[in-house]
Scaffold this active site. Structure first.
Site, mmCIF file in Angstrom:
data_model
loop_
_atom_site.group_PDB
_atom_site.id
_atom_site.type_symbol
_atom_site.label_atom_id
_atom_site.label_comp_id
_atom_site.label_asym_id
_atom_site.label_seq_id
_atom_site.Cartn_x
_atom_site.Cartn_y
_atom_site.Cartn_z
ATOM 1 N N SER A 97 0.828 -1.213 0.000
ATOM 2 C CA SER A 97 0.000 0.000 0.000
ATOM 3 C C SER A 97 0.862 1.262 0.000
ATOM 4 N N GLY A 98 1.807 1.340 0.916
ATOM 5 C CA GLY A 98 2.614 2.559 1.063
ATOM 6 C C GLY A 98 3.598 2.746 -0.077
ATOM 7 N N THR A 146 0.533 -6.699 1.649
ATOM 8 C CA THR A 146 -0.331 -7.379 2.629
ATOM 9 C C THR A 146 -1.801 -7.110 2.347
ATOM 10 N N CYS A 147 -2.154 -5.848 2.176
ATOM 11 C CA CYS A 147 -3.570 -5.470 2.088
ATOM 12 C C CYS A 147 -4.279 -6.219 0.968
ATOM 13 N N CYS A 202 -6.548 -6.770 4.056
ATOM 14 C CA CYS A 202 -7.862 -6.120 3.965
ATOM 15 C C CYS A 202 -8.779 -6.751 2.913
ATOM 16 N N LYS A 262 -9.756 -10.522 3.393
ATOM 17 C CA LYS A 262 -10.501 -10.528 4.678
ATOM 18 C C LYS A 262 -11.898 -9.936 4.500
ATOM 19 N N TYR A 285 -7.311 -6.781 16.393
ATOM 20 C CA TYR A 285 -8.141 -6.679 15.182
ATOM 21 C C TYR A 285 -8.327 -8.044 14.508
ATOM 22 N N ILE A 286 -7.185 -8.711 14.248
ATOM 23 C CA ILE A 286 -7.257 -9.926 13.420
ATOM 24 C C ILE A 286 -8.022 -11.019 14.157
ATOM 25 N N GLU A 291 -11.783 -10.122 14.230
ATOM 26 C CA GLU A 291 -12.393 -10.210 12.894
ATOM 27 C C GLU A 291 -12.560 -11.671 12.458
ATOM 28 N N VAL A 341 -0.778 -19.077 26.889
ATOM 29 C CA VAL A 341 -0.540 -20.230 26.022
ATOM 30 C C VAL A 341 0.940 -20.632 26.093
ATOM 31 N N ASP A 383 3.697 0.204 7.663
ATOM 32 C CA ASP A 383 3.812 -0.692 8.822
ATOM 33 C C ASP A 383 5.239 -0.899 9.304
ATOM 34 N N THR A 426 -3.929 0.435 6.049
ATOM 35 C CA THR A 426 -3.635 0.754 4.659
ATOM 36 C C THR A 426 -3.782 2.238 4.334
ATOM 37 N N HIS A 452 -33.986 9.700 7.725
ATOM 38 C CA HIS A 452 -34.857 8.793 8.461
ATOM 39 C C HIS A 452 -35.575 7.838 7.522
ATOM 40 N N GLU A 490 -28.800 8.340 11.747
ATOM 41 C CA GLU A 490 -29.499 9.552 12.205
ATOM 42 C C GLU A 490 -29.311 9.756 13.708
HETATM 43 P P1 FAD Z 1 2.735 -4.053 3.031
HETATM 44 O O1 FAD Z 1 1.414 -3.922 2.404
HETATM 45 O O2 FAD Z 1 2.958 -5.198 3.953
HETATM 46 O O3 FAD Z 1 3.802 -4.083 1.856
HETATM 47 C C1 FAD Z 1 5.155 -4.280 2.094
HETATM 48 C C2 FAD Z 1 5.775 -4.962 0.882
HETATM 49 O O4 FAD Z 1 7.193 -4.897 0.994
HETATM 50 C C3 FAD Z 1 5.427 -6.446 0.791
HETATM 51 O O5 FAD Z 1 4.762 -6.692 -0.437
HETATM 52 C C4 FAD Z 1 6.779 -7.169 0.855
HETATM 53 O O6 FAD Z 1 6.876 -8.259 -0.045
HETATM 54 C C5 FAD Z 1 7.754 -6.070 0.435
HETATM 55 N N1 FAD Z 1 9.102 -6.230 0.997
HETATM 56 C C6 FAD Z 1 9.448 -6.684 2.225
HETATM 57 N N2 FAD Z 1 10.790 -6.658 2.373
HETATM 58 C C7 FAD Z 1 11.310 -6.145 1.207
HETATM 59 C C8 FAD Z 1 12.629 -5.847 0.750
HETATM 60 N N3 FAD Z 1 13.689 -6.055 1.532
HETATM 61 N N4 FAD Z 1 12.756 -5.343 -0.479
HETATM 62 C C9 FAD Z 1 11.689 -5.096 -1.280
HETATM 63 N N5 FAD Z 1 10.417 -5.352 -0.889
HETATM 64 C C10 FAD Z 1 10.237 -5.874 0.340
HETATM 65 N N6 FAD Z 1 -5.719 -2.299 7.187
HETATM 66 C C11 FAD Z 1 -6.836 -1.547 6.959
HETATM 67 O O7 FAD Z 1 -6.731 -0.327 6.832
HETATM 68 N N7 FAD Z 1 -8.073 -2.131 6.870
HETATM 69 C C12 FAD Z 1 -8.255 -3.463 6.991
HETATM 70 O O8 FAD Z 1 -9.383 -3.948 6.901
HETATM 71 C C13 FAD Z 1 -7.103 -4.266 7.221
HETATM 72 N N8 FAD Z 1 -7.229 -5.604 7.332
HETATM 73 C C14 FAD Z 1 -6.110 -6.360 7.525
HETATM 74 C C15 FAD Z 1 -6.269 -7.747 7.638
HETATM 75 C C16 FAD Z 1 -5.171 -8.549 7.843
HETATM 76 C C17 FAD Z 1 -5.359 -10.042 7.970
HETATM 77 C C18 FAD Z 1 -3.874 -7.973 7.928
HETATM 78 C C19 FAD Z 1 -2.667 -8.842 8.128
HETATM 79 C C20 FAD Z 1 -3.706 -6.603 7.816
HETATM 80 C C21 FAD Z 1 -4.828 -5.782 7.620
HETATM 81 N N9 FAD Z 1 -4.716 -4.404 7.512
HETATM 82 C C22 FAD Z 1 -5.832 -3.639 7.314
HETATM 83 C C23 FAD Z 1 -3.397 -3.733 7.634
HETATM 84 C C24 FAD Z 1 -2.834 -3.393 6.246
HETATM 85 O O9 FAD Z 1 -2.818 -4.543 5.442
HETATM 86 C C25 FAD Z 1 -1.431 -2.807 6.388
HETATM 87 O O10 FAD Z 1 -1.467 -1.727 7.288
HETATM 88 C C26 FAD Z 1 -0.883 -2.335 5.057
HETATM 89 O O11 FAD Z 1 -0.834 -3.370 4.117
HETATM 90 C C27 FAD Z 1 0.512 -1.737 5.258
HETATM 91 O O12 FAD Z 1 1.052 -1.349 4.020
HETATM 92 P P2 FAD Z 1 2.637 -1.266 3.818
HETATM 93 O O13 FAD Z 1 2.863 -0.720 2.449
HETATM 94 O O14 FAD Z 1 3.260 -0.584 4.961
HETATM 95 O O15 FAD Z 1 3.143 -2.769 3.882
HETATM 96 P P1 NDP Z 2 -3.009 -6.320 17.410
HETATM 97 O O1 NDP Z 2 -1.824 -5.552 17.802
HETATM 98 O O2 NDP Z 2 -4.246 -5.611 17.023
HETATM 99 O O3 NDP Z 2 -3.408 -7.304 18.608
HETATM 100 C C1 NDP Z 2 -2.512 -8.256 19.097
HETATM 101 C C2 NDP Z 2 -3.261 -9.091 20.115
HETATM 102 O O4 NDP Z 2 -2.488 -10.238 20.419
HETATM 103 C C3 NDP Z 2 -3.513 -8.341 21.432
HETATM 104 O O5 NDP Z 2 -4.813 -8.635 21.857
HETATM 105 C C4 NDP Z 2 -2.481 -8.976 22.376
HETATM 106 O O6 NDP Z 2 -2.905 -9.011 23.695
HETATM 107 C C5 NDP Z 2 -2.452 -10.388 21.828
HETATM 108 N N1 NDP Z 2 -1.238 -11.137 22.182
HETATM 109 C C6 NDP Z 2 0.044 -10.770 21.999
HETATM 110 N N2 NDP Z 2 0.858 -11.750 22.421
HETATM 111 C C7 NDP Z 2 0.057 -12.747 22.883
HETATM 112 C C8 NDP Z 2 0.307 -14.030 23.448
HETATM 113 N N3 NDP Z 2 1.536 -14.474 23.628
HETATM 114 N N4 NDP Z 2 -0.758 -14.780 23.808
HETATM 115 C C9 NDP Z 2 -2.007 -14.338 23.640
HETATM 116 N N5 NDP Z 2 -2.307 -13.128 23.099
HETATM 117 C C10 NDP Z 2 -1.281 -12.358 22.724
HETATM 118 O O7 NDP Z 2 -2.488 -7.307 16.293
HETATM 119 P P2 NDP Z 2 -3.210 -8.106 15.123
HETATM 120 O O8 NDP Z 2 -2.291 -9.211 14.814
HETATM 121 O O9 NDP Z 2 -4.622 -8.415 15.470
HETATM 122 O O10 NDP Z 2 -3.217 -7.042 13.931
HETATM 123 C C11 NDP Z 2 -2.046 -6.320 13.561
HETATM 124 C C12 NDP Z 2 -2.407 -4.964 13.050
HETATM 125 O O11 NDP Z 2 -2.956 -5.051 11.736
HETATM 126 C C13 NDP Z 2 -3.474 -4.247 13.862
HETATM 127 O O12 NDP Z 2 -2.930 -3.580 14.960
HETATM 128 C C14 NDP Z 2 -4.095 -3.307 12.859
HETATM 129 O O13 NDP Z 2 -3.409 -2.087 12.867
HETATM 130 C C15 NDP Z 2 -3.895 -4.026 11.536
HETATM 131 N N6 NDP Z 2 -5.185 -4.588 11.120
HETATM 132 C C16 NDP Z 2 -6.193 -3.717 10.825
HETATM 133 C C17 NDP Z 2 -7.434 -4.182 10.502
HETATM 134 C C18 NDP Z 2 -8.530 -3.204 10.200
HETATM 135 O O14 NDP Z 2 -8.249 -2.042 9.969
HETATM 136 N N7 NDP Z 2 -9.778 -3.627 10.190
HETATM 137 C C19 NDP Z 2 -7.724 -5.609 10.446
HETATM 138 C C20 NDP Z 2 -6.588 -6.443 10.764
HETATM 139 C C21 NDP Z 2 -5.376 -5.928 11.095
HETATM 140 P P3 NDP Z 2 -2.555 -7.836 24.740
HETATM 141 O O15 NDP Z 2 -3.542 -6.721 24.444
HETATM 142 O O16 NDP Z 2 -2.772 -8.497 26.042
HETATM 143 O O17 NDP Z 2 -1.134 -7.439 24.486
#
Ligand code: FAD
Ligand code: NDP
Length: 448
Positions: A14-15, A41-42, A47, A50, A177-178, A181, A230, A302, A310, A437, A442
């Site tokens: 994305s970035g 990732t997105c 995103c 998902k 979040y993950i 969701e 765990v 990220d 994203t 409405h 609303e």
């Molecule tokens: P990325 O999208 O991770 O892109 C980084 C890229 O860099 C990758 O393609 C990787 O292959 C490449 N790369 C890595 N190392 C190197 C290297 N050394 N050289 C060249 N390339 C490299 N965000 C939302 O806003 N809404 C959502 O609903 C949402 N849902 C999510 C659901 C899940 C399951 C997950 C995991 C994330 C979700 N996110 C969501 C978060 C979102 O996907 C990320 O915040 C976003 O993709 C970050 O963009 P980025 O460009 O920083 O990194």
């Molecule tokens: P988050 O940072 O949102 O949450 C991590 C969770 O894992 C917390 O509840 C944390 O608990 C728990 N945890 C950490 N270590 C352990 C452990 N050893 N045992 C049990 N629980 C543990 O991470 P996610 O992986 O859910 O998502 C990563 C990021 O991706 C999010 O922060 C969000 O920014 C982005 N994302 C955005 C989405 C959206 O916009 N809809 C959807 C999905 C991802 P504790 O609070 O106790 O530390």
């Protein structure tokens, strides 16, 4: 001899794509390094797939509601493989559009990993040396893994999208979040779901709405185990059992999903070669302008310590490209009031401060307005399903500093209100707005 560019972008997620495309539009000669699938990732494991799964879950819920409304047909189960192919076709289309956009923009795409060799030099995995006056690191993050026995018996979020069928019994470890969701969408699609939460879920969201979400998840049939610790995962025939220090063995489950946070992809970059500072957890340190400590090297998304979303990565990248190549020296992302939605069942949306944060910073200057109701859509069928809303205001003129919505369509409701907050929304502006409405949104302009 090294090839020269104005900008080298590491990462085509994305970035990275947003930065590269905007810079090219400003006339910069850009190289983009992305060894994996364009979109990062997105698009590929975040995103997009998902949200497609979440929509499938919504359709399953609506089929059940349709029965209550009087429709005759019984809801069938999802043909997972058919759906997986549809979703993949959609994702492939996005990747193809990105590839042709890069070509049309004159951006040179290297399908390789890059690492820094100096402040102006990147070396690709095949040994090609590239030089540029500006380098932007946008390498994102990956699921966190733990060094505990049997970790590999579980899945991380990337793996879920490759599954060929929906697990019948699934445990999700985490409360972010993950975790929330996937617990919601797997349950909506018919899995038996147990969520293993260390303490509280969704700690960045308003606690009152999170409590209500948790109640609705449990009422809907998701089991939530709290205070987990765990120790590892154990095999039990074809199934997996969670070895928990406080709760004993939990399961068996057909699948266990680790959703315990993500870590930045800064490990393969050889950041030391250019002297770029990283935090202990691997995040690249940036200032408000996305600058690292090394002139000419910036980072977005990220891989930095910013909200992992994203639109944040995209907005930071675009503004950075405008600053570096678009003649806009003041361009930078304002990280205040970033809206966010957890695509839970039901969705939870927020922008601004939670009530607790507002009270911590501003004490008794805070006034909170609340609404709670069952939307017409559910009430007609005789179902109780609370939508909850909260508006957090500050000071005598009641500036709105936080809006929170839990309920159907929360994800669509909040975007416009986020614009209003960015413009300095006051409670009296809401009061002066005529409602639409009948709708749920609303209620946001009718609170007294
Ligand atoms: P990325 O999208 O991770 O892109 C980084 C890229 O860099 C990758 O393609 C990787 O292959 C490449 N790369 C890595 N190392 C190197 C290297 N050394 N050289 C060249 N390339 C490299 N965000 C939302 O806003 N809404 C959502 O609903 C949402 N849902 C999510 C659901 C899940 C399951 C997950 C995991 C994330 C979700 N996110 C969501 C978060 C979102 O996907 C990320 O915040 C976003 O993709 C970050 O963009 P980025 O460009 O920083 O990194
Ligand atoms: P988050 O940072 O949102 O949450 C991590 C969770 O894992 C917390 O509840 C944390 O608990 C728990 N945890 C950490 N270590 C352990 C452990 N050893 N045992 C049990 N629980 C543990 O991470 P996610 O992986 O859910 O998502 C990563 C990021 O991706 C999010 O922060 C969000 O920014 C982005 N994302 C955005 C989405 C959206 O916009 N809809 C959807 C999905 C991802 P504790 O609070 O106790 O530390």
């Amino acid at each position: 001899m090294a090839e020269s560019f104005d900008l080298i972008v590491l990462g085509g997620g994305s970035g990275g794509l947003a930065t590269a495309i905007r810079a090219a539009r400003h006339g910069a000669r850009v190289a983009l390094l992305e060894p994996g699938a364009l979109g990062g990732t997105c698009v590929n494991v975040g995103c997009v797939p998902k949200k497609a799964l979440w929509f499938a879950g919504q359709l399953a819920q609506e089929q059940r509601l349709a029965l209550d409304y009087g429709f005759a047909s019984s809801p069938g189960s999802l043909d997972w493989e058919h759906f997986r192919q549809l979703r993949q076709r959609y994702i492939d289309g996005i990747r193809e559009r990105y590839a042709s956009h890069l070509a049309q923009s004159g951006i040179q795409w290297f399908a390789e990993v890059g690492r820094l060799a100096a402040a102006d030099t990147v070396v690709t995995s095949s040994g090609t040396e590239l030089k540029a006056t500006q380098i932007v690191i946008a390498t994102g993050g990956r699921p966190r893994r733990l060094d505990i026995p049997g970790f590999e018996l579980g899945l991380v979020s990337d793996d879920i999208f490759a599954l060929r069928s929906l697990p019948k019994r699934i445990a999700v470890i985490g409360g972010g979040y993950i975790a929330v969701e996937f617990a919601g969408l797997c349950h909506a699609l018919g899995s038996e779901v147990t969520l293993h939460v260390r303490d509280r879920m969704l700690t960045d969201f308003d606690a009152e709405l999170v409590d209500e979400l948790e109640r609705q998840m449990v009422d809907g049939g998701i089991r939530i185990t709290r205070q987990v610790q765990v120790k590892g995962l154990l095999r039990d025939g074809d199934a997996v059992v969670i070895d928990d220090a406080l709760n004993g063995p939990c399961g068996p489950y057909d699948a266990v999903l680790w959703a315990i946070g993500r870590i930045p992809n800064s490990h393969r970059l050889d950041l030391g070669a250019a002297g770029v500072n990283v935090e202990e957890n691997g995040h690249i340190v940036t200032d408000a302008w996305q600058n690292t400590n090394v002139p000419g090297i910036c980072a977005v998304g990220d891989v930095t310590e910013r909200p992992e979303l994203t639109p944040v990565a995209v907005a930071a990248g675009r503004r950075l490209a405008d600053r570096l190549f678009g003649g806009r020296p003041d361009s930078r992302l304002d990280y205040e009031h970033i809206p966010s939605v957890v695509f839970a069942e039901p969705p939870l949306a927020m922008v601004g401060l939670t009530e607790a944060q507002a009270r911590e910073f501003h004490g008794d200057q805070v006034r909170v307005y609340r609404a709670g109701f069952t939307p017409l859509q559910w009430a007609v069928a005789g179902r109780q399903r609370q939508t909850m809303m909260k508006i957090v205001c500050l000071g005598k003129d009641e500036r709105v500093v936080g809006i929170h919505v839990l309920g159907s369509s929360a994800e669509e409701m909040l975007q416009g209100f986020a614009v209003a907050m960015k413009m300095g929304l006051r409670k009296r502006d809401l009061d002066a707005t005529v409602a639409i409405h009948p709708s749920s949104s609303e209620e946001l302009v009718l609170m007294t």
